[in-house]
Scaffold this motif. Structure first.
Motif, mmCIF file in Angstrom:
data_model
loop_
_atom_site.group_PDB
_atom_site.id
_atom_site.type_symbol
_atom_site.label_atom_id
_atom_site.label_comp_id
_atom_site.label_asym_id
_atom_site.label_seq_id
_atom_site.Cartn_x
_atom_site.Cartn_y
_atom_site.Cartn_z
ATOM 1 N N GLY A 36 0.786 -0.954 -0.016
ATOM 2 C CA GLY A 36 -0.281 0.088 -0.302
ATOM 3 C C GLY A 36 1.278 0.959 -0.008
ATOM 4 N N THR A 37 -0.028 2.366 -0.306
ATOM 5 C CA THR A 37 0.759 3.459 0.087
ATOM 6 C C THR A 37 0.315 4.358 1.148
ATOM 7 N N VAL A 38 1.320 5.256 2.440
ATOM 8 C CA VAL A 38 0.689 6.257 3.053
ATOM 9 C C VAL A 38 1.141 7.905 2.191
ATOM 10 N N GLU A 39 0.121 8.518 2.424
ATOM 11 C CA GLU A 39 0.635 10.320 2.240
ATOM 12 C C GLU A 39 0.180 11.451 2.728
ATOM 13 N N ALA A 40 1.224 11.356 2.992
ATOM 14 C CA ALA A 40 1.820 13.741 4.246
ATOM 15 C C ALA A 40 1.397 14.096 3.481
ATOM 16 N N VAL A 41 0.919 14.933 4.008
ATOM 17 C CA VAL A 41 1.165 16.289 3.376
ATOM 18 C C VAL A 41 2.327 17.048 2.356
ATOM 19 N N LYS A 42 3.447 16.100 2.656
ATOM 20 C CA LYS A 42 4.085 16.874 1.588
ATOM 21 C C LYS A 42 4.736 15.410 0.688
ATOM 22 N N THR A 43 4.390 14.254 1.334
ATOM 23 C CA THR A 43 5.204 13.606 0.443
ATOM 24 C C THR A 43 4.136 11.928 0.594
ATOM 25 N N VAL A 44 4.395 11.510 -0.433
ATOM 26 C CA VAL A 44 4.062 9.782 -0.550
ATOM 27 C C VAL A 44 4.859 8.554 -0.480
ATOM 28 N N SER A 45 5.010 7.489 0.537
ATOM 29 C CA SER A 45 5.614 6.660 0.834
ATOM 30 C C SER A 45 4.950 4.877 0.435
ATOM 31 N N ASP A 46 5.698 4.254 -0.545
ATOM 32 C CA ASP A 46 5.531 2.846 -0.231
ATOM 33 C C ASP A 46 5.195 2.083 1.214
ATOM 34 N N LEU A 47 4.515 1.525 1.220
ATOM 35 C CA LEU A 47 4.272 0.813 2.291
ATOM 36 C C LEU A 47 5.293 -0.539 2.222
ATOM 37 N N PHE A 48 6.123 -1.233 2.749
ATOM 38 C CA PHE A 48 6.489 -2.070 2.055
ATOM 39 C C PHE A 48 6.222 -3.951 3.477
ATOM 40 N N MET A 49 5.631 -4.759 2.615
ATOM 41 C CA MET A 49 5.091 -6.166 3.722
ATOM 42 C C MET A 49 6.572 -6.737 4.432
ATOM 43 N N PRO A 50 6.941 -7.100 5.544
ATOM 44 C CA PRO A 50 7.579 -7.206 6.505
ATOM 45 C C PRO A 50 8.349 -8.611 6.620
ATOM 46 N N ILE A 51 7.181 -9.505 5.576
ATOM 47 C CA ILE A 51 6.955 -10.821 5.748
ATOM 48 C C ILE A 51 5.948 -11.174 5.182
ATOM 49 N N ALA A 52 6.352 -12.790 4.745
ATOM 50 C CA ALA A 52 5.153 -12.953 3.977
ATOM 51 C C ALA A 52 4.022 -13.748 4.352
ATOM 52 N N GLY A 53 3.281 -12.814 3.221
ATOM 53 C CA GLY A 53 1.913 -13.531 3.935
ATOM 54 C C GLY A 53 0.591 -13.099 2.800
ATOM 55 N N THR A 54 -1.209 -13.216 4.183
ATOM 56 C CA THR A 54 -1.761 -13.060 2.718
ATOM 57 C C THR A 54 -2.555 -12.079 3.682
#
Length: 128
Positions: A57-75
């Motif tokens: 997913g992604t997280v959007e802050a006032v000045k930027t958008v950052s990707d969210l990385f999966m820390p461990i494999a799963g569904t």
């Protein structure tokens, strides 16, 4: 800055709480502090299997958008629906009400490279 001892952490600033074959994931207090005010969280990977280090997913802050990385494999089996109306929960309670996803761990999920709280504190330059 708080880093709960019972959680595991990634170098990409996600936290993981593993309970049996399920894990809850969010971003750390350090990450939300660096991003600033969170205005939107987008996670469209519900019911999808995501590999470790894959983007969930992604997280959007006032000045930027950052990707969210999966820390461990799963569904991904659950997404925190409260974040749709209150994305600021990531800022105010990153380890509680601001959680992002819950996932069912893959059988071969590898948590070996996740960091303990003390190691994560050292990485971000916080007092150990």
């Amino acid at each position: 800055m708080v880093f709960p001892e019972e959680l595991l952490y990634t170098k990409d600033h996600e936290w993981v709480r593993i309970e049996g074959d399920t894990a809850t994931v969010g971003i750390t207090a350090f990450a939300q502090n660096e991003l600033g005010d969170i205005v939107y969280v987008e996670i469209e990977t519900l019911d999808q299997s995501v590999e470790r280090n894959g983007i969930f997913g992604t997280v959007e802050a006032v000045k930027t958008v950052s990707d969210l990385f999966m820390p461990i494999a799963g569904t991904i089996v659950e997404v925190n629906e409260a974040l749709a109306d209150e994305p600021e929960l990531v800022n105010t309670d990153p380890y509680g009400a601001g959680w992002m996803i819950k996932l069912k761990l893959e059988e071969d999920a590898n948590a070996a490279d996740l960091l303990a709280a003390a190691d994560y504190k050292k990485q971000v330059g916080a007092d150990a």
